[in-house]
Design a protein around this motif. Structure first.
Motif, PDB file in Angstrom:
ATOM      1  N   ASN A  24       0.819  -1.214   0.000  1.00 52.66           N
ATOM      2  CA  ASN A  24       0.000   0.000   0.000  1.00 52.66           C
ATOM      3  C   ASN A  24       0.854   1.266   0.000  1.00 52.66           C
ATOM      4  O   ASN A  24       0.547   2.240  -0.700  1.00 52.66           O
ATOM      5  N   ALA A  25       1.919   1.271   0.805  1.00 54.12           N
ATOM      6  CA  ALA A  25       2.756   2.469   0.897  1.00 54.12           C
ATOM      7  C   ALA A  25       3.522   2.721  -0.396  1.00 54.12           C
ATOM      8  O   ALA A  25       3.691   3.876  -0.812  1.00 54.12           O
ATOM      9  N   VAL A  27       2.692   1.958  -3.500  1.00 52.51           N
ATOM     10  CA  VAL A  27       1.909   2.326  -4.674  1.00 52.51           C
ATOM     11  C   VAL A  27       1.838   3.845  -4.824  1.00 52.51           C
ATOM     12  O   VAL A  27       1.797   4.369  -5.949  1.00 52.51           O
ATOM     13  N   ASP A  28       1.854   4.568  -3.719  1.00 58.07           N
ATOM     14  CA  ASP A  28       1.857   6.028  -3.788  1.00 58.07           C
ATOM     15  C   ASP A  28       3.272   6.575  -3.961  1.00 58.07           C
ATOM     16  O   ASP A  28       3.483   7.594  -4.618  1.00 58.07           O
ATOM     17  N   THR A  29       4.250   5.873  -3.377  1.00 55.58           N
ATOM     18  CA  THR A  29       5.638   6.347  -3.443  1.00 55.58           C
ATOM     19  C   THR A  29       6.254   6.137  -4.823  1.00 55.58           C
ATOM     20  O   THR A  29       6.943   7.011  -5.343  1.00 55.58           O
ATOM     21  N   GLY A  31       4.410   4.714  -7.644  1.00 50.18           N
ATOM     22  CA  GLY A  31       3.454   4.732  -8.747  1.00 50.18           C
ATOM     23  C   GLY A  31       2.995   3.353  -9.182  1.00 50.18           C
ATOM     24  O   GLY A  31       1.990   3.223  -9.877  1.00 50.18           O
ATOM     25  N   SER A  33       2.844  -0.831  -7.546  1.00 52.47           N
ATOM     26  CA  SER A  33       3.121  -1.784  -6.479  1.00 52.47           C
ATOM     27  C   SER A  33       2.240  -3.000  -6.705  1.00 52.47           C
ATOM     28  O   SER A  33       1.087  -2.875  -7.107  1.00 52.47           O
ATOM     29  N   ASP A  49      -4.901  -1.721  -0.891  1.00 51.72           N
ATOM     30  CA  ASP A  49      -5.294  -0.521  -1.622  1.00 51.72           C
ATOM     31  C   ASP A  49      -5.759  -0.909  -3.031  1.00 51.72           C
ATOM     32  O   ASP A  49      -5.166  -1.782  -3.681  1.00 51.72           O
ATOM     33  N   LYS A  51      -5.346   0.506  -5.697  1.00 53.62           N
ATOM     34  CA  LYS A  51      -4.347   0.817  -6.727  1.00 53.62           C
ATOM     35  C   LYS A  51      -3.241  -0.238  -6.799  1.00 53.62           C
ATOM     36  O   LYS A  51      -2.442  -0.238  -7.735  1.00 53.62           O
ATOM     37  N   LYS A 167      -6.562   2.564   6.918  1.00 50.36           N
ATOM     38  CA  LYS A 167      -7.892   2.500   6.323  1.00 50.36           C
ATOM     39  C   LYS A 167      -8.966   2.353   7.399  1.00 50.36           C
ATOM     40  O   LYS A 167      -8.783   1.669   8.391  1.00 50.36           O
ATOM     41  N   SER A 344       5.492   4.716   8.172  1.00 47.93           N
ATOM     42  CA  SER A 344       5.958   4.252   6.871  1.00 47.93           C
ATOM     43  C   SER A 344       6.958   5.177   6.194  1.00 47.93           C
ATOM     44  O   SER A 344       7.898   4.705   5.551  1.00 47.93           O
ATOM     45  N   LYS A 345       6.817   6.480   6.333  1.00 51.07           N
ATOM     46  CA  LYS A 345       7.617   7.410   5.548  1.00 51.07           C
ATOM     47  C   LYS A 345       9.111   7.224   5.783  1.00 51.07           C
ATOM     48  O   LYS A 345       9.895   7.085   4.835  1.00 51.07           O
TER      49      LYS A 345
END
Length: 358
Positions: A24-25, A27-29, A31, A33, A49, A51, A167, A344-345
């Motif tokens: 999940n983390a 896919v945003d970082t 693009g 996953s 997620d 995505k 979530k 996560s970051k």
């Protein structure tokens, strides 16, 4: 990089949660996953997620060449560059590497019996070590073990983490017992979690504080250990003090109904449960095993008790119960600890830098 998280099941265990958290983390970082469950789906499926590119392999046996071919086709279809294999899924990742030499595969070691590494079976791990580009360990003990015992290369310790924005779920689980007097235990029914010490504590609590109840949330494997737990609950007449719920997807909902979080483990890696307790936030009493002593500052953001010290565990728990202001202070301090080191970051930044240097 195009990274695939590989996990054998989506039951609500610590390794499974981390596979979903990474997918999940990222896919945003990044693009893209992907996540593949090999043998079994479960409660965590709904936490993936939308995505994230997902596949269930329907793997039936350890050497399932049909599943291996489906995984290979999926990797080729999505131009996967890295396989991040969690726990026991490392073996099918190794077999895939033998058919795709350019693929980089990572083994994520979530081994929960870190306090008993001398007895850990390792023949298959030794045989396959050469195929892995790197190893992630969930605590320093496991990192040292991989380096010394397996002679593994590129080993890094990365702590487990929880997502910045978990979530939200519809409330499903309603805990038994009285509101304001519930003790939660997030732990699958496995021997290393030492539920028998927990039941001894519950038996003492029944005599001194009968209105406080224990709530055990985690996978029930319906094996001899599980049966022994249920038999002991009956033998100690704890049916109104100790409640079993099995795996639950709505952990936030469960924690929201709880007042104290505990772990009585004989061995741990870095339990995701503790991070979830912290973010609720809940005050905690835990055993001093695995990575827990490096997270809990005794008496400040929680209480640490030596493993198998049930009498002392009970006394500390009573101290916490009797002092609501202490509970509140410790809960907020643990929340701050989790916010500063286990989100996560920060972990993902180290993770991506490490992958780029493999």
């Amino acid at each position: 990089m195009r990274i695939l998280q590989l996990i054998d099941s989506l039951e609500a265990g610590g390794a499974e949660r981390m596979a979903v958290n990474y997918a999940n983390a990222l896919v945003d970082t990044l693009g893209f996953s992907a996540l593949v469950a090999t043998r079994k789906e479960g409660a965590l499926l709904e936490q993936i997620d939308s995505k994230v590119t997902y596949l269930f392999l329907h793997k039936k046996r350890q050497l399932d060449f049909g599943a291996l071919w489906r995984l290979r086709s999926f990797v080729l279809q999505h131009s996967i560059t890295h396989i991040h294999a969690h726990s026991t899924s490392f073996f099918i990742a190794f077999l895939l590497k033998m058919t795709m030499p350019s693929l980089k595969i990572i083994r994520h070691d979530h081994y929960g019996n870190a306090s008993f590494l001398a007895k850990r079976p390792c023949k298959v791990l030794q045989f396959t070590t050469f195929g892995f580009s790197g190893v992630i360990a969930v605590n320093q003990q496991l990192k040292d073990w991989s380096e010394k015992r397996l002679k593994a290369r590129n080993v890094i310790y990365l702590p487990n983490f929880i997502p910045l924005a978990p979530k939200k779920y519809t409330k499903i689980t309603c805990l038994n017992g009285r509101a304001g007097k519930r003790i939660i235990v997030l732990a699958n029914l496995r021997p290393q979690k030492n539920h028998f010490m927990l039941l001894d504590v519950a038996a003492q609590m029944k005599l001194s504080h009968p209105d406080w109840t224990f709530h055990l949330v985690g996978k029930d494997f319906n094996d001899e250990y599980s049966l022994a737990i249920k038999n002991k609950i009956r033998a100690l007449q704890l049916e109104n003090q100790v409640f079993l719920y099995g795996s639950r997807a709505d952990i936030n909902c469960v924690l929201n109904q709880s007042d104290i979080g505990i772990l009585t483990s004989a061995s741990e890696g870095l339990p995701v449960a503790l991070l979830e307790y912290g973010m609720q936030p809940l005050p905690v009493v835990v055993t001093a095993v695995g990575e827990l002593p490096n997270i809990i500052n005794n008496g400040l953001n929680g209480w640490l008790v030596p493993s198998n010290e049930g009498v002392l565990f009970y006394k500390v728990l009573i101290t916490l119960i009797s002092d609501p202001s202490m509970r509140n202070r410790m809960a907020l301090a643990l929340q701050q600890t989790v916010l500063e080191g286990y989100f996560s970051k920060g972990v993902l930044r180290k993770y991506i830098q490490w992958l780029e240097n493999l």
